[in-house]
Each structure stands twice: as C-alpha cells, then as structure tokens.
Design a protein around this motif. Structure first.
Motif, mmCIF file in Angstrom:
data_model
loop_
_atom_site.group_PDB
_atom_site.id
_atom_site.type_symbol
_atom_site.label_atom_id
_atom_site.label_comp_id
_atom_site.label_asym_id
_atom_site.label_seq_id
_atom_site.Cartn_x
_atom_site.Cartn_y
_atom_site.Cartn_z
ATOM 1 N N ARG A 126 1.762 -14.605 19.300
ATOM 2 C CA ARG A 126 1.340 -15.204 18.131
ATOM 3 C C ARG A 126 1.857 -14.743 16.914
ATOM 4 O O ARG A 126 2.252 -15.580 15.960
ATOM 5 N N GLY A 127 2.301 -13.460 16.709
ATOM 6 C CA GLY A 127 2.825 -12.905 15.635
ATOM 7 C C GLY A 127 4.313 -13.302 15.282
ATOM 8 O O GLY A 127 4.608 -13.903 14.723
ATOM 9 N N LEU A 128 4.995 -12.918 16.639
ATOM 10 C CA LEU A 128 6.467 -13.011 16.506
ATOM 11 C C LEU A 128 6.904 -14.259 17.061
ATOM 12 O O LEU A 128 8.042 -14.820 16.784
ATOM 13 N N VAL A 168 -6.160 -21.688 16.958
ATOM 14 C CA VAL A 168 -6.902 -22.784 17.019
ATOM 15 C C VAL A 168 -7.539 -23.554 15.798
ATOM 16 O O VAL A 168 -8.003 -24.642 15.937
ATOM 17 N N CYS A 169 -7.649 -22.915 14.793
ATOM 18 C CA CYS A 169 -8.663 -23.364 13.604
ATOM 19 C C CYS A 169 -7.955 -24.627 13.069
ATOM 20 O O CYS A 169 -6.584 -24.665 12.600
ATOM 21 N N PRO A 170 -8.718 -25.665 13.057
ATOM 22 C CA PRO A 170 -8.096 -27.046 12.631
ATOM 23 C C PRO A 170 -7.902 -27.270 11.097
ATOM 24 O O PRO A 170 -7.344 -28.299 10.831
ATOM 25 N N VAL A 171 -8.228 -26.234 10.436
ATOM 26 C CA VAL A 171 -7.979 -26.094 8.954
ATOM 27 C C VAL A 171 -7.119 -24.720 8.694
ATOM 28 O O VAL A 171 -6.903 -24.639 7.479
ATOM 29 N N ALA A 172 -6.486 -24.542 9.578
ATOM 30 C CA ALA A 172 -5.523 -23.295 9.584
ATOM 31 C C ALA A 172 -6.035 -22.138 8.584
ATOM 32 O O ALA A 172 -5.353 -21.623 7.690
ATOM 33 N N ILE A 173 -7.387 -21.646 8.842
ATOM 34 C CA ILE A 173 -7.622 -20.439 8.205
ATOM 35 C C ILE A 173 -7.189 -19.352 8.701
ATOM 36 O O ILE A 173 -7.373 -19.044 10.049
ATOM 37 N N ASP A 174 -6.378 -18.461 7.893
ATOM 38 C CA ASP A 174 -5.655 -17.198 8.511
ATOM 39 C C ASP A 174 -6.870 -16.395 8.935
ATOM 40 O O ASP A 174 -6.846 -15.251 7.701
ATOM 41 N N SER A 221 -16.274 -24.303 15.157
ATOM 42 C CA SER A 221 -16.714 -23.223 16.287
ATOM 43 C C SER A 221 -15.459 -23.246 17.178
ATOM 44 O O SER A 221 -15.784 -22.441 18.177
ATOM 45 N N ALA A 222 -14.564 -23.637 17.196
ATOM 46 C CA ALA A 222 -13.226 -23.524 18.020
ATOM 47 C C ALA A 222 -12.920 -21.876 18.120
ATOM 48 O O ALA A 222 -12.467 -21.491 18.988
ATOM 49 N N CYS A 223 -13.020 -21.271 16.892
ATOM 50 C CA CYS A 223 -12.556 -19.595 16.621
ATOM 51 C C CYS A 223 -13.469 -18.985 17.543
ATOM 52 O O CYS A 223 -13.095 -17.997 18.231
ATOM 53 N N LEU A 224 -14.839 -19.375 17.714
ATOM 54 C CA LEU A 224 -15.854 -18.498 18.588
ATOM 55 C C LEU A 224 -15.193 -18.634 19.858
ATOM 56 O O LEU A 224 -15.376 -17.690 20.911
ATOM 57 N N ASN A 225 -14.991 -20.025 20.265
ATOM 58 C CA ASN A 225 -14.745 -20.118 21.931
ATOM 59 C C ASN A 225 -13.519 -19.366 22.448
ATOM 60 O O ASN A 225 -13.473 -19.451 23.643
ATOM 61 N N GLY A 269 -5.407 -12.860 16.860
ATOM 62 C CA GLY A 269 -4.746 -14.114 16.156
ATOM 63 C C GLY A 269 -5.112 -15.337 16.809
ATOM 64 O O GLY A 269 -4.747 -16.517 16.289
ATOM 65 N N ALA A 270 -5.931 -15.345 17.932
ATOM 66 C CA ALA A 270 -6.241 -16.606 18.712
ATOM 67 C C ALA A 270 -7.151 -17.450 18.026
ATOM 68 O O ALA A 270 -7.012 -18.666 17.855
ATOM 69 N N CYS A 271 -7.881 -17.151 16.954
ATOM 70 C CA CYS A 271 -8.759 -17.991 16.072
ATOM 71 C C CYS A 271 -7.884 -18.653 15.024
ATOM 72 O O CYS A 271 -8.246 -19.749 14.844
ATOM 73 N N TYR A 272 -6.927 -18.008 14.559
ATOM 74 C CA TYR A 272 -6.004 -18.422 13.521
ATOM 75 C C TYR A 272 -5.226 -19.784 14.349
ATOM 76 O O TYR A 272 -5.230 -20.773 13.619
#
Ligand code: SF4
Lengths: 492, 251
Positions: free
Chosen positions: B148-150, A379-385, A322-326, A374-377
């Motif tokens: 974050r992109g660049l 923080v995601c601990p398994v690097a989901i883009d 849930s890091a991406c939600l926060n 891009g904030a969700c990407y």
C-alpha cells in the motif's frame, strides 16, 4: 465524552482479555470478513469510485473550512422551517438541554433511533438521572441495551454477539423493559426479528418524544437525513409529537446536491448495499404530519478544537461508515470495547484522543493501537489518512506540543511513562548518526552471539513471549563488504 | 549503471545474507553496486513511534550519504516507503514549522531516485526473468508498506513466477498485515502475536516450504512465530530467491 468510559485501562491491557476470548474473536472474525468481501464487490460495481471518494473528501474539507458560515446558514434554514436550534459546547450542556426539552413535554419515556452523538455524550445515563427512560430502537442497540453492554462496532454494535447469545438476552431481559419475549423463542433470525418487532411496536405507539441523530444536515435547506436498514428509525422520526435531534457540528453538508455523493459511498462502504433500505429526511415541522415540535441540538464537544489541528482535522470528514473497522486486523483481534469509546477501530483511535485529549491512559495508548498497515486508509470513502493522523498523535503523546483545548492554545507536556523510550530513541539516533559507533555495536553483538538468549528480559519479553528472536549473524554486512569490496568504495 | 545499495540497519545487522544476495543478483545483471559505508538508518522507527524530530537528522544523514548517486536500491519495502512517502512529509512539516526549506530540498533530491529492489528490477532494468533457479514450493506475503505504501503491485510475483523450478502458491488473506508494525510488536504484543499466528496458519495451509517477502522486518516477526509454532516452514527474503542459481543454489 461519555462518563461510561472514564477510567478505562490502556488499549493493550483492554485488548489482552479480548485476544484470549475465542468466542469473541470468532464472532468478530466471521462478521468482519463477511462484510469485507461484500463491500469489495459493492465498491467494484461503481466505475467512478475513485472520483466519488475524492469528491467526498473535497466536499467535507470545504465544509469544514467554512464550518462557521454553514452552521449559521443551517440555523437560519431550520428556524425558517419551524424548528428550534440549540448549541451545546460539551456533553454536560447537551445533556441538560435535552433533559429540559423532554421534561417540558411532561413525558418520562423517550424512544431513540441509533445515534452515536448521544452515546458519545452519555445521554441515556443523564436522562436516567432525571427520571427519564430512553429506549433504544435500533435492533443491535436494543440488544446492547438489554444486556447492559456497550456497543462494540459503529454499525453493528452487537457484532461481538452471536445468535444464541442474543436469544438468551431476549428471553432473560425483554420483560424488564417492556413486552417480554414470546414463549419458546428459538435463535432463528426470523423469530428473533419478530420478537424485537413486537417488543418495539409497543414502544413506538406509546412514545410522545423521539430522539435521533443524523447522518447529514443540509445547510441550504435545513434538512436532516438518517439512513438505516430496518425502518425502526423512521418510526422514531415520524410517530412522536416531539422530535429532538442531537448531531455533531461536523455532520453538515452545504447543499442538497452534495448528498448525491454520500448516498452512494456510505451504503456501499458500510453495509455493502447499493442503496440503504430507508433514507428518511425531515425539514422543520409540517402541519398535521409528523412531529409538531422539532429541536436540533448541535454539539461541539471537542470538534472545534480538533478542527484547529491541521493534520488531525481530517478525522472530522468521517461519515461513520465503519469500513475501516471491518478491514482492521487490530480491531478484529481486540474487539470494539478495548478502544474505550463509542468510536472503536481505526477511526476511534484517531477521533477519541482528539475529542477528549490525550491525558487519560486509554487516550494516550490509542494512537499506538495500530500496526500502520494502511488498510483503513485504503477503504475510507472520504480518504482519511488514518495512519498519518496516528503518527501525528503519537508525536503529541511522546513529545507534547501545541494543541487547542476549549478554544485556547495550550502547550502539552510529553506524556508520562515514555522517558525510557525517549532515551532509547535518542541513543539510537546518536549511534545512527555516528556509523563508527553503530559498527562497534554490531561487532560486539557478533562476538558475543553465543551468549545471546533466545528470549529477552524486561520490556523485550513482550516480543519473546510469543516469537523467537533471530540469531545474530557472525558478521554484519558492512564488515563483509569491507573485507570483500574494501578497496573499491572508501568508507566515508 | 552504478547504484548505491541502501541495505537498512536491520538487514545490515541481522540479515547480512540479504545484502550479499542483492549484490550477487545486481552484479549478475550487469549493475555496478556501491555500498556507502557511512549509511545507517532511514529513521522509520523513530518517525512512526512519534519521534519525528529525532528522525530528522537521520533523514538528513541519508540524503548526505546517498545524494550523489544515480539510483538508490533497497531490499526493504518499509524503508523504501519511508523515503518515498514520508521524507516529503517531513520536509514539508519542517518548512511549515518555520525551519526553512533546506531539509525539504535535501530530501526531495533523494526521493525520486530511491527504489525498492523489485521495482528497480522491473521498472528500471526492465527484467522479470533474472535467471534464477529455486526448486521449492513458495508462498508470497506482500508486506503492507510494499503493497500500500509503495504500490509494488504484481512486480514481486512476476519475478517469482519467472524463477526456474519455483512453484508459487497463493497465500490466503495475503494482503492482511502480519502484525509486526515496528514498535507495535512490543507495545501491543498480544494483538501483534495473534496477527502473526493467523498469518503463519494461513501460510501453513498452503503446504509451501518457504514464505517469501520483500522485507526482513516482517520476515523476522513471521519467522519467529513459525519456529515458535514449530511449523517447519522457512522465511526467505525475495532477494535470496532471485540470487539463487543452478550453479550456486540457495538453501
Ligand atoms: S474513517 Fe472512513 S472508513 Fe472509517 S468510519 Fe469514517 S468514513 Fe468510514
């Protein structure tokens, strides 16, 4: 997915109300910002976070690539340890299996430890239809169940409620479900926790059947793992005679050793703890210790189809931290309910339209529920883009294309309602491919600039309802350049 | 050094002052600037809205127009990120779909030569003090695609800190999205407006007269919210601040 979410309006409509609810926005903002700051600190403590993140990504990708083999291995190890494995292709099948297992015990009550998979398939409702009452025992789940609400956060399902609201819910509803709230209950955290403890103890001691989810399943040993903060889950897992675990097939890891990575990244990402207070692990059954019957129900429910999509499959790496939600600014304003699924926020925006398809209004709107910041990407601990998958799913919505549904390749048509947009995009592409036409348009805009309204009609009202448009300049840059530097750079 | 200015369609049409500022600034620093007149749009709006195939001819056009230059400079973090981050992805997808590798090859040629303005100043020219003068209280909003992109990092801040007369004040919640997000602002206008309003309130709390960013799209959204909320603050592109001098001060 769960029948409870059928017929949800599209995301923008659902968010419209939430954005206007100051209590909800205040509760959400406070909670997400607090945990966000704590998470940042907890992550900064680990010097090899980047490597852990990469290792998590790799382990999950490897597992997903060989999912068939690991699932068979898991079935063998669970069976060898005295458990029984059931396979469910969709929600209906999973619900039928669980209901039959409960009925075979002769019980009409079960205790549950928070499990997203059972919410995804709408298990509680299905059991109720069979005359079986399911009691949620996770504190936040209990709150949500008592007020017949829906969870709005992966980890903190009652994140949208504050203490005062919770007290009122306890006082009003606890008696309906079991032991009533104590007289004169206040809204101090300690008193609220005590009221919940008394209410739940009674249920734990009575229950003969427990239903759980799992955070991880280890193929090598057949071990299931639940991580939690309250200890209520452990009661559910150890006190009943029969334990039924309902788990999505993607929750598997190959070996015991792999847990090393996730037991570090999950708690820090989700609750900002170095280690979660309770980590419960169980492998089949053991004589005179814990449940004597153990069933594992493995659910697919769209996961294999998701796996077939090269870009989208990375969503299955998710460990539901849930890091991406926060960190999501859209989630913070719209709240979890607007996402129309037990999976809200950025991960929900990419998971639901893959598990359920993009046919419904809500599922077709979810890929657009993001500003792609891009904030969700990050923080995601398994690097989901997540932004990459969002754009990929947008393409599916507007252009259609080949997808896998129930194991078959099908060609999707573009979703309805995008015709005007598509025409505009094509026209813009044409103008941009013909610089002369673009220039003509700019000049026309400049010449007519005095007539331009500061608010727009039609779809543009969405913009000008809350923001002013910039004035059109008297001369576009390219005309200025031509005028001042014209001789130096010949127009191509 | 001779560079091509990629101004982006939004700047060209709505914010020509940014382009003039970039030309003025780079010329002052001894760089020869070209503006290839055939340039149009990088295709970001198409791509991000789901019209990838519609974006492809625009990307190809970009590489045709800019391919011959030594360096391409753009005063837009998000268009810069489109070229650097997403063009390689577009090329790879086209190849994976069996359409050969010509698009991938063409795009790969422009990717490493494309710089966002502050990157170009700091990394290529190696300057942080560009000799600017701007006597105002300024707060800086790092836009998402730049941040974050660049990975622009502290380059814009270092440039701003070296500006004479400029007082740089910290923006609370700086790295949170302003809510523009291209078509997001239209498709989810309620959420977008709420995000914009929060950004503007944070900016107001700094007491700055000017909010500065390296992307006019975000500034359009923030600025439009500022006038609607009657804050009296002004959105200004970083190029205009860096181009401003004691002899010719920007407003
Ligand atoms: S997508 Fe990533 S950040 Fe979001 S819940 Fe899943 S693992 Fe956590």
């Amino acid at each position: 997915m769960s029948g409870t979410f059928v017929g949800m309006p599209a995301f923008p409509a659902a968010a419209h109300e939430a954005v206007r609810n100051p209590t909800l926005r205040g509760n959400l903002r406070h909670a997400t910002h607090t945990i966000r700051a704590k998470r940042e600190k907890a992550v900064a403590e680990v010097s090899d976070w980047a490597q852990l993140r990469e290792a998590g990504r790799r382990i999950k990708d490897h597992t997903l690539r060989h999912l068939d083999r690991y699932l068979v291995q898991l079935e063998e190890s669970v069976t060898a340890a005295g458990g029984t494995v059931h396979w469910a292709v969709d929600a209906d099948e999973a619900n039928r299996i669980v209901a039959d297992l409960v009925k075979a015990t002769g019980e009409s009550e079960v205790v549950k430890v928070k499990s997203m998979a059972t919410q995804e398939i709408g298990l509680n409702e299905a059991l109720e239809a069979e005359g079986i009452r399911a009691y949620e025992t996770d504190l936040a789940e209990l709150i949500v169940q008592l007020c017949e609400d829906r969870p709005s956060h992966i980890l903190v399902p009652a994140i949208h409620r504050n203490r005062g609201e919770i007290r009122d819910i306890f006082v009003r509803e606890m008696g309906e479900w079991g032991r009533p709230a104590p007289e004169g209950l206040t809204d101090t955290p300690a008193e609220l926790a005590e009221a919940a403890r008394l209410h739940l103890r009674e249920k734990f001691l009575r229950a003969k059947v427990g239903i759980s989810g799992a955070n991880f399943m280890v193929a090598e040993t057949g071990t299931l793992v639940v991580v939690e903060s309250e200890g209520n889950g452990r009661m559910c897992l150890t006190l009943p005679e029969t334990l039924i675990s309902v788990v999505g097939i993607e929750k598997i890891v190959p070996a015991w050793r792999d847990l090393e990575v996730f037991l570090q990244t999950l708690p820090r990402s989700s609750t900002a703890e170095r280690m979660n207070p309770y980590t419960s692990m169980w492998t089949g059954t053991a004589d005179e210790d814990g449940p004597q019957n153990f069933h594992l129900v493995l659910i697919d429910n769209g996961r294999t189809d998701t796996l077939a999509d090269e870009v989208g499959r990375q969503a299955l790496r998710c460990i539901r931290c849930s890091a991406c939600l926060n960190v999501c600014p859209v989630y913070e304003r719209a709240g979890g309910h607007a996402y129309g699924s037990v999976y809200p926020g950025p991960i929900g925006a990419i998971l639901s339209p893959q598990l359920r398809g993009t046919a419904s209004e809500i599922d077709a709107s979810l890929p657009y529920a993001s500003s792609l910041c891009g904030a969700c990407y990050e923080v995601c601990p398994v690097a989901i883009d997540i932004p990459e998958v969002l754009v990929h799913l947008r393409e599916r919505v507007v252009a259609g294309g080949q997808v896998t549904r129930n194991g078959n390749k099908v060609l999707l048509k573009p979703a309805k309602g995008h015709a005007a947009e598509r025409a505009a995009m094509r026209a813009a592409r044409w103008a941009f491919a013909h610089p002369g036409a673009l220039r003509g348009g700019q000049r026309l805009a400049s010449r007519t600039r005095r007539f331009h309204p500061r608010t727009l009609p039609g779809p543009g009202r969405a913009w000008s309802g809350s923001r002013d448009l910039p004035p059109v300049p008297s001369e576009p840059f390219r005309d200025w350049w031509q005028r001042t530097h014209g001789g130096k750079d010949g127009a191509k | 050094m001779r560079v091509a200015l990629f101004l982006t369609c939004v700047n060209d049409t709505l914010y020509p002052d940014t382009g003039r500022a970039v030309v003025k600034l780079l010329t002052r620093l001894g760089v020869e600037v070209d503006f290839p007149m055939a340039q149009t749009c990088c295709g970001q709006a198409h791509y991000n809205t789901g019209y990838r195939r519609e974006a492809e001819p625009l990307a190809r056009h970009f590489s045709d127009v800019f391919g011959e230059y030594e360096a391409i400079v753009t005063p837009s973090g998000s268009c810069g990120a489109m070229v650097r981050e997403l063009y390689p992805r577009m090329g790879a997808r086209a190849r994976a779909e069996g359409r050969g590798s010509t698009l991938a090859t063409a795009l790969a040629a422009v990717v490493p030569k494309t710089y966002e303005l502050t990157e170009f100043l700091v990394d290529v020219l190696g300057v942080t003090d560009v000799g600017a003068y701007y006597p105002h209280r300024v707060t800086y909003h790092p836009t998402c695609h730049g941040l974050r992109g660049l990975g622009l990092g502290d380059r814009p801040r270092r440039l701003l800190e070296a500006v004479k007369g400029l007082e740089l004040v910290e923006l609370p919640g700086a790295d949170e999205c302003c809510g523009f997000g291209g078509t997001f602002a239209l498709k989810n206008s309620d959420v977008s407006a709420a995000m914009g309003a929060d950004k503007v309130r944070n900016a107001e709390s700094t007491g700055a007269e000017v909010l500065c960013a390296a992307d006019n799209s975000c500034l359009m959204h923030i600025g439009g919210t500022m006038t609607r909320l009657r804050t009296g603050m002004r959105p200004v592109h970083i190029a205009e601040i860096l181009a401003s001098t004691e002899e010719e001060p920007a407003l």
